[in-house]
Write a protein that holds these residues in place. Structure first.
Motif, short mmCIF file in Angstrom:
data_model
loop_
_atom_site.label_atom_id
_atom_site.label_comp_id
_atom_site.label_asym_id
_atom_site.label_seq_id
_atom_site.Cartn_x
_atom_site.Cartn_y
_atom_site.Cartn_z
N ASN A 93 0.82 -1.21 0.00
CA ASN A 93 0.00 0.00 0.00
C ASN A 93 0.86 1.26 0.00
O ASN A 93 0.51 2.26 -0.63
CB ASN A 93 -0.94 0.01 1.20
N SER A 94 2.00 1.20 0.68
CA SER A 94 2.92 2.33 0.68
C SER A 94 3.39 2.65 -0.73
O SER A 94 3.44 3.82 -1.14
CB SER A 94 4.13 2.02 1.57
N VAL A 95 3.73 1.63 -1.50
CA VAL A 95 4.19 1.85 -2.87
C VAL A 95 3.06 2.36 -3.75
O VAL A 95 3.25 3.25 -4.59
CB VAL A 95 4.78 0.56 -3.46
N VAL A 96 1.86 1.84 -3.56
CA VAL A 96 0.70 2.31 -4.32
C VAL A 96 0.49 3.80 -4.05
O VAL A 96 0.26 4.59 -4.98
CB VAL A 96 -0.56 1.51 -3.95
N ASP A 256 3.80 2.75 8.37
CA ASP A 256 2.86 1.63 8.51
C ASP A 256 3.39 0.38 7.81
O ASP A 256 3.33 -0.72 8.36
CB ASP A 256 1.50 2.02 7.92
N GLY A 257 3.93 0.56 6.60
CA GLY A 257 4.46 -0.57 5.86
C GLY A 257 5.66 -1.20 6.54
O GLY A 257 5.80 -2.43 6.59
N VAL A 345 9.18 9.99 9.15
CA VAL A 345 7.97 9.18 9.31
C VAL A 345 6.92 9.63 8.29
O VAL A 345 6.60 10.81 8.19
CB VAL A 345 7.41 9.31 10.74
N ARG A 346 6.43 8.68 7.52
CA ARG A 346 5.36 8.94 6.56
C ARG A 346 4.22 7.97 6.85
O ARG A 346 4.39 6.77 6.76
CB ARG A 346 5.85 8.77 5.12
N ARG A 347 3.07 8.50 7.19
CA ARG A 347 1.92 7.65 7.48
C ARG A 347 1.04 7.52 6.24
O ARG A 347 1.01 8.41 5.39
CB ARG A 347 1.09 8.23 8.65
N GLU A 348 0.32 6.44 6.14
CA GLU A 348 -0.50 6.17 4.96
C GLU A 348 -1.83 6.91 5.02
O GLU A 348 -2.26 7.38 6.09
CB GLU A 348 -0.71 4.66 4.82
N PHE A 349 -2.49 7.02 3.87
CA PHE A 349 -3.72 7.81 3.75
C PHE A 349 -4.79 7.37 4.75
O PHE A 349 -5.58 8.18 5.23
CB PHE A 349 -4.30 7.69 2.34
#
Length: 375
Positions: A93-96, A256-257, A345-349
């Motif tokens: 999902n991170s790559v998407v 998250d990933g 840190v990068r969080r997903e949508f």
């Protein structure tokens, strides 16, 4: 029990410290002496795990917190009786979301384009399902799937004629369909002049020299997004100077990933050694602060772009890589690895909430991207 772990695996201590003594070391610099007395080894994609590293060691379990396993000498591990596992789908999902962020930044509305996906495994399959749910025209190439598994399968030539081509294949050099240099100069020339080409899989799947040659010949008429590079961390600066967006192999680096990967390896570790799982992802996953976003004004495409940028401003990754190269105070390879190690840190949508607009042309695609809509 002793575990050697790549220092960049997040929350490894939270998961493993109750089960063993942890020794954290830089993954790319691991030596045979470092792992000699270890019972288990936990790595990411920068560590080559083979006989040279493990011969004579006590290691009986290798876990890689990644989808790909081309950095593991699986034939050797099997001969040596060393169990190994990966974390399939952990960062899909991170790559998407990286793909969506890149297209949004380039102002390329995928709803109005045809999208070709090369490699429809965990990541490419997730992208395909996400796009299909939005009604996007997709064409897929994956010689290991059937039309029953993916009704939009076609040949590579057809995929290369799409408006957007996104690559998500592992790197293989043997077998019936080796992926190394799958896109060589002959194949790259089949791309449309106005194509957007993205590679978020493995760098050597595209012949980088051939890609640079093509971009020079076409005077940058094609738009290229590269997160992975042939020969990384020693990347081609000439190619970086040509691409529209470049990043240091961090497409799958959402927080998250990463944590999903750690959790999956922990579960496999416990199964292998017959241990009871004492930690679960929900126990250690931090809450996202300030996660309510205001609904922007504008049409559907403008709203989507603004919300994506609020969560993941991808140009910051591109800028960091270019500034590191331009600064010149450290070797490119060293800087490339530093950017990965120090990645913010990068969080997903899905961690973010936004009030629904009541307009299905806006709300439906946002929900498909994973945003939490509140009525």
């Amino acid at each position: 029990m002793k575990i050697v772990v790549d220092e960049n695996i997040p929350l490894a201590g939270a998961f493993f410290e109750s089960a063993a003594e942890l020794i954290s070391l830089p993954g790319r610099a691991l030596t045979a002496a470092d792992v000699k007395d270890a019972d288990a080894l936990l790595v990411r994609s920068v560590t080559r795990v083979d006989e040279a590293l493990l011969q004579g060691s006590k290691v009986k379990f290798v876990g890689t917190c990644t989808i790909g396993m081309d950095h593991l000498d699986q034939a050797y591990l099997q001969r040596a009786g060393i169990a190994y596992t990966n974390a399939p789908g952990c960062n899909a999902n991170s790559v998407v979301e990286y793909v969506y962020a890149a297209l949004s930044h380039l102002n390329v509305d995928w709803h109005q384009r045809s999208v070709g996906i090369i490699g429809c495994g965990n990541v490419g399959g997730a992208l395909y399902r996400s796009l299909s749910s939005q009604g996007v025209e997709c064409r897929c190439y994956d010689p290991f799937l059937t039309r029953e598994q993916n009704p939009d399968l076609t040949d590579l030539e057809e995929v290369l004629q799409c408006d957007i081509v996104s690559m998500h294949t592992p790197l293989t050099t043997t077998g019936q369909h080796p992926s190394r240099h799958m896109l060589d100069y002959t194949q790259l020339r089949k791309l449309r002049d106005d194509v957007v080409l993205l590679n978020c899989g493995r760098g050597a799947v595209i012949d980088n020299r051939a890609l640079l040659k093509l971009m020079q010949e076409r005077d940058n008429h094609i738009q290229v997004v590269l997160d992975v590079w042939e020969g990384e961390p020693e990347i081609s600066v000439d190619l970086l100077n040509r691409v529209q967006l470049g990043s240091p192999h961090i497409a799958g680096y959402s927080f998250d990933g990463k944590l999903k990967g750690t959790a999956m390896i922990y579960q496999a570790f416990c199964r292998h050694f017959g241990l009871t799982e004492k930690v679960h992802l929900a126990d250690v996953l931090p809450v996202t602060l300030n996660n309510r976003l205001a609904m922007p004004e504008g049409d559907a495409w403008q709203v989507i772009g603004q919300l994506i940028e609020k969560v993941y401003a991808i140009e910051a990754d591109d800028r960091a890589l270019r500034e590191m190269v331009a600064d010149g105070t450290e070797p490119v390879a060293t800087g490339f690895d530093r950017l990965r190690k120090q990645y913010p840190v990068r969080r997903e949508f899905s961690n973010y909430r936004v009030a629904a607009s009541g307009n299905p042309e806006i709300d439906a695609p946002l929900a498909a991207l994973g945003f939490n809509l509140e009525s």
